[in-house]
Design an enzyme around this catalytic site. Structure first.
Site: not given
Ligand code: UDP
Length: 480
Positions: A20, A111
């Site tokens: 991420h 995210d």
């Protein structure tokens, strides 16, 4: 007003995990350098792995703020439950930091593990975006999920019926995401999918030519009913991949310099991927039998968890015996002229961009898949967990840039033949795959370049943030 103050400021929130962090750093970098914004990246971590620390030290243009919640993790929990626990403990820290920010950022970009923070952004008077670091196909599954009836989901989870997503390819059970292999899909996936519908926009790390049908379904087909998420704009902004570090000194790059053009297969299972000892031995035999040159990022075996190093990416293993005992006897000696073993962690972006690399045996994490494509490197796909099976199916069956290994213990014979298919000059199917991936590399470059579809998409997001900030300033001035 100084030039700095006149810039629009955005905040980004990223969950633990290098997979991420890498695309979020790249997104922040592009917002700052190409779209003239200021960016603050909140990095949630319970402990920072060696790979994460290295990356964070290198990124100077972005203001990095670590959020370190105090949380006791169940060591037996799966990696999704651990991330969930860390993220939810970071909520008060994020709220406090944002509330204290002067000026308040125009937008928060989160995210898929941070969708709960959209509510905090809206409450404070900010825009809230989600950046999905996954494929658009995975995004379409998440977006369609809230409108699926329980029967349809149960048929998938318990009777292994395909999940049919309007306008997109169905998800066969053998390719499903790991949350649907368990009963508790509602716990993370269901909540995240519903929260997506509250976003002001969703950014996706993909581009038009990579996933044209899915992007069309997500953005254009009027007849689709995406229920609660209907009307959320989708911005394909990829490929966003890690840039190579200039002048990086590394043994593996020196070794690659000595190899002929397009002669090496790179083998790696991402930040978290681990194999059993039996599987490592078969892989070693398969590579040896293929008679191809290879670079293999190798980690000690983990028999029970295929995401064994997710939270410790790049950390020393404590296993200092070299060559490792878990390799077949004599393997290192027999392959020393053609192969290089890299313990624990390698400079993947630099390896994949090296002229000597032709193939990538990969676990198909979305970042690795994109890094392979942007370097025109064909793949042997070996998915392990999370959304990797969906990615592998898409890359091999739809995009046609790789071949896939079977489920379960993969035999040395199969590894040998799939590696040869991708690497050998004389294999017709392999040649077509290599041509396709090179064409896709060029289309990715066009999409990301100034004026390209992805560049323009991100420019739209930046413009939205600018307009929102100006409107907010006007409203505040009028109210004062
Ligand atoms: N990576 C790396 N060196 C390694 C293994 C991984 O630099 O030895 C990087 C890789 O380039 C990619 C990221 O870590 O950008 C892994 O992300 P991905 O989505 O492929 O998989 P994940 O690790 O999240 O499963």
């Amino acid at each position: 007003m100084t030039a700095q103050e006149s810039k629009t400021n955005v905040a980004l929130l990223v969950s633990p995990g290098i997979g991420h962090l890498i695309p979020f750093l790249e997104l922040a970098h592009r917002l700052v350098h190409y779209h003239n914004l200021q960016a603050t990246l909140f990095v949630v971590c319970s402990s920072t792995s060696a790979a994460e620390s290295h990356l964070l030290q290198k990124s100077s243009a972005v203001n990095i703020v670590p959020l370190r919640p105090t949380v006791s993790l169940d060591p037996n929990a799966n990696f999704i439950d651990k991330i969930k626990a860390i993220m939810s403990a970071s909520s008060p820290l994020l709220r406090r930091s944002l509330s204290a920010a002067q000026p308040l950022p125009a937008a928060l970009i989160v995210d898929l593990f941070g969708t709960w923070a959209l509510a905090i952004a809206h409450e404070l008077g900010m825009l809230g975006f989600v950046f999905m670091t996954t494929s658009a196909w995975f995004l379409s599954l998440a977006m369609f999920f809230p409108t699926m009836d329980k029967q349809m989901i149960d048929d998938h989870v318990y009777s292994h019926e395909p999940l049919r997503i309007p306008g997109c390819s169905p998800v066969r059970f053998e390719n499903t995401v790991s949350v649907f292999e368990e009963d508790d899909y509602e716990g993370f996936f269901g909540i995240m999918a519903r929260e997506l519908g509250t976003a002001d926009g969703i950014l996706s790390n993909t581009w038009q030519d990579l996933e044209p049908t899915t992007i069309k379904a997500l953005t254009e087909i009027e007849t689709l009913t995406y229920g609660k998420v209907k009307g959320v704009p989708i911005y394909p902004i990829g490929p966003l991949t890690k840039c190579c570090e200039p002048n990086l000194e590394s043994e593996v790059l020196k070794w690659l310099d000595r190899q002929p053009d397009e002669s090496v297969i790179y083998v790696s299972f991402g930040s978290g991927g681990t194999l059993s000892e039996e599987q490592i031995k078969e892989l070693a035999w398969g590579l040896e039998l293929s008679q191809q040159r290879f670079v293999w990022v190798i980690r000690p075996p983990v028999d029970t968890d295929s995401s064994g190093t997710f939270f410790t990416a790049g950390n020393e293993s404590g296993d200092h015996k070299w060559p490792p005992e878990y390799l077949p006897e004599g393997f290192v000696n027999r392959t020393k002229e053609v192969g290089l073993l890299v313990p624990i962690w390698g400079p993947q972006a630099e390896i994949l961009s090296h002229r000597s690399v032709r193939g990538f045996l990969t676990h198909t994490g979305w970042n690795s898949s994109l890094e392979s494509i942007v370097n025109g490197v064909a793949m042997v796909t070996w998915p392990l967990y999370a959304a990797q099976k969906m990615n592998a199916a898409e890359l091999t069956e739809e995009v046609g840039v790789g071949v896939r290994v079977s489920e379960g213990l993969v035999s040395r014979e199969e590894i040998e033949s799939k590696v040869r298919k991708i690497m050998a000059e004389e294999d017709e199917e392999g040649r077509e795959i290599r041509e396709r991936v090179k064409a896709l590399k060029r289309s990715g470059e066009r999409a990301a370049a100034k004026g390209g579809s992805s560049y323009n998409s991100l420019a739209e997001v930046a413009a939205e943030c600018d307009i929102f900030r100006r409107q907010t300033q006007l409203r505040r001035a009028a109210a004062a």
